[in-house]
Write a protein that holds these residues in place. Sequence first.
Motif, mmCIF file in Angstrom:
data_model
loop_
_atom_site.group_PDB
_atom_site.id
_atom_site.type_symbol
_atom_site.label_atom_id
_atom_site.label_comp_id
_atom_site.label_asym_id
_atom_site.label_seq_id
_atom_site.Cartn_x
_atom_site.Cartn_y
_atom_site.Cartn_z
ATOM 1 N N PRO A 154 2.812 1.878 -5.717
ATOM 2 C CA PRO A 154 4.096 1.466 -5.461
ATOM 3 C C PRO A 154 4.359 0.106 -6.434
ATOM 4 O O PRO A 154 3.458 -0.520 -6.794
ATOM 5 N N LEU A 155 5.485 -0.082 -6.634
ATOM 6 C CA LEU A 155 5.896 -1.386 -7.232
ATOM 7 C C LEU A 155 6.765 -2.305 -6.394
ATOM 8 O O LEU A 155 7.460 -2.000 -5.556
ATOM 9 N N PRO A 156 6.652 -3.601 -6.915
ATOM 10 C CA PRO A 156 7.268 -4.574 -5.804
ATOM 11 C C PRO A 156 8.824 -4.607 -6.405
ATOM 12 O O PRO A 156 9.132 -4.193 -7.445
ATOM 13 N N ASP A 157 9.855 -4.692 -5.428
ATOM 14 C CA ASP A 157 11.103 -4.481 -6.025
ATOM 15 C C ASP A 157 11.517 -5.469 -7.207
ATOM 16 O O ASP A 157 12.313 -5.091 -7.924
ATOM 17 N N THR A 204 0.629 -1.226 -0.122
ATOM 18 C CA THR A 204 -0.134 0.022 -0.054
ATOM 19 C C THR A 204 0.906 1.266 -0.096
ATOM 20 O O THR A 204 1.968 1.290 0.635
ATOM 21 N N PRO A 205 0.337 2.371 -0.424
ATOM 22 C CA PRO A 205 1.137 3.441 -0.400
ATOM 23 C C PRO A 205 1.527 4.045 0.817
ATOM 24 O O PRO A 205 0.790 3.906 1.629
ATOM 25 N N GLU A 206 2.748 4.502 0.956
ATOM 26 C CA GLU A 206 3.338 4.934 2.242
ATOM 27 C C GLU A 206 3.202 6.492 2.003
ATOM 28 O O GLU A 206 3.196 7.043 0.969
ATOM 29 N N PRO A 207 2.847 7.006 3.377
ATOM 30 C CA PRO A 207 2.634 8.593 3.258
ATOM 31 C C PRO A 207 3.962 9.194 2.936
ATOM 32 O O PRO A 207 5.142 9.032 3.055
ATOM 33 N N GLY A 208 3.926 9.984 1.894
ATOM 34 C CA GLY A 208 5.004 10.689 0.970
ATOM 35 C C GLY A 208 5.809 9.782 -0.120
ATOM 36 O O GLY A 208 6.644 10.243 -0.621
ATOM 37 N N SER A 256 10.892 7.579 -13.469
ATOM 38 C CA SER A 256 10.270 6.515 -12.569
ATOM 39 C C SER A 256 9.241 7.033 -11.571
ATOM 40 O O SER A 256 8.337 6.535 -11.231
ATOM 41 N N ALA A 257 9.715 8.268 -11.012
ATOM 42 C CA ALA A 257 8.913 8.707 -9.914
ATOM 43 C C ALA A 257 7.617 9.265 -10.614
ATOM 44 O O ALA A 257 6.391 9.068 -9.863
ATOM 45 N N TYR A 258 7.483 9.940 -11.660
ATOM 46 C CA TYR A 258 6.545 10.445 -12.401
ATOM 47 C C TYR A 258 5.597 8.868 -12.567
ATOM 48 O O TYR A 258 4.320 8.926 -12.595
ATOM 49 N N ALA A 259 6.261 7.826 -13.148
ATOM 50 C CA ALA A 259 5.646 6.552 -13.502
ATOM 51 C C ALA A 259 4.859 5.945 -12.061
ATOM 52 O O ALA A 259 3.761 5.519 -12.539
ATOM 53 N N GLY A 283 14.239 2.173 -7.331
ATOM 54 C CA GLY A 283 13.664 1.853 -5.996
ATOM 55 C C GLY A 283 14.607 2.263 -5.012
ATOM 56 O O GLY A 283 14.096 3.245 -3.997
ATOM 57 N N PRO A 284 15.783 1.849 -4.773
ATOM 58 C CA PRO A 284 16.704 2.385 -3.754
ATOM 59 C C PRO A 284 17.090 4.034 -3.776
ATOM 60 O O PRO A 284 17.286 4.556 -2.563
ATOM 61 N N VAL A 285 17.220 4.574 -5.098
ATOM 62 C CA VAL A 285 17.161 6.001 -5.176
ATOM 63 C C VAL A 285 15.816 6.645 -4.608
ATOM 64 O O VAL A 285 16.039 7.691 -3.690
#
Length: 150
Positions: A12-15, A3-7, A53-56, A32-34
């Motif tokens: 979200p995508l799985p690793d 589930t989405p985390e605050p902020g 990726s953040a936009y995606a 993801g780590p970035v």
Amino acid sequence: MSTPEPGGPSRPLPDDARCPCLSGDAYGACCGPVHSGDRPAVTAEALMRSRYSAYAVGHEAWLRASWHPRTRPASLDLDDDVTWRRLDIVGTRAGGPFDEQGEVEFAAWWRSATTGERGRLHEVSRFVRGPAPRPGERGPWLYVDGDVQP
């Protein structure tokens, strides 16, 4: 999928999912780590890929954190109707691990889920190093601005 985390990302995508930046790596080994702050973007291109990726995935907090404070907008309005489909890095100028500034030219393709409309964003983005966290270290790469290309 978590589930989405605050902020955190709204989608979200799985690793083990393919990274949206299409580097060929899994999200957990690429952007993801970035996004989580576990690893810095070591080049301007790596920051550009992480921002795409953040936009995606709808990670507004990362987009704001990676934007230079001088040019960062007061707010962002990410369109949930838009799906980012593909990223092509056209070229880079400087922006390496030992540079202080750099440019990344890219083309990003999108599609509207509602209308089916498709489009392309072609931009030359500018990046600079932010302040170093400690003496002897390099500051993080930050997005400054970009020029949209035809």
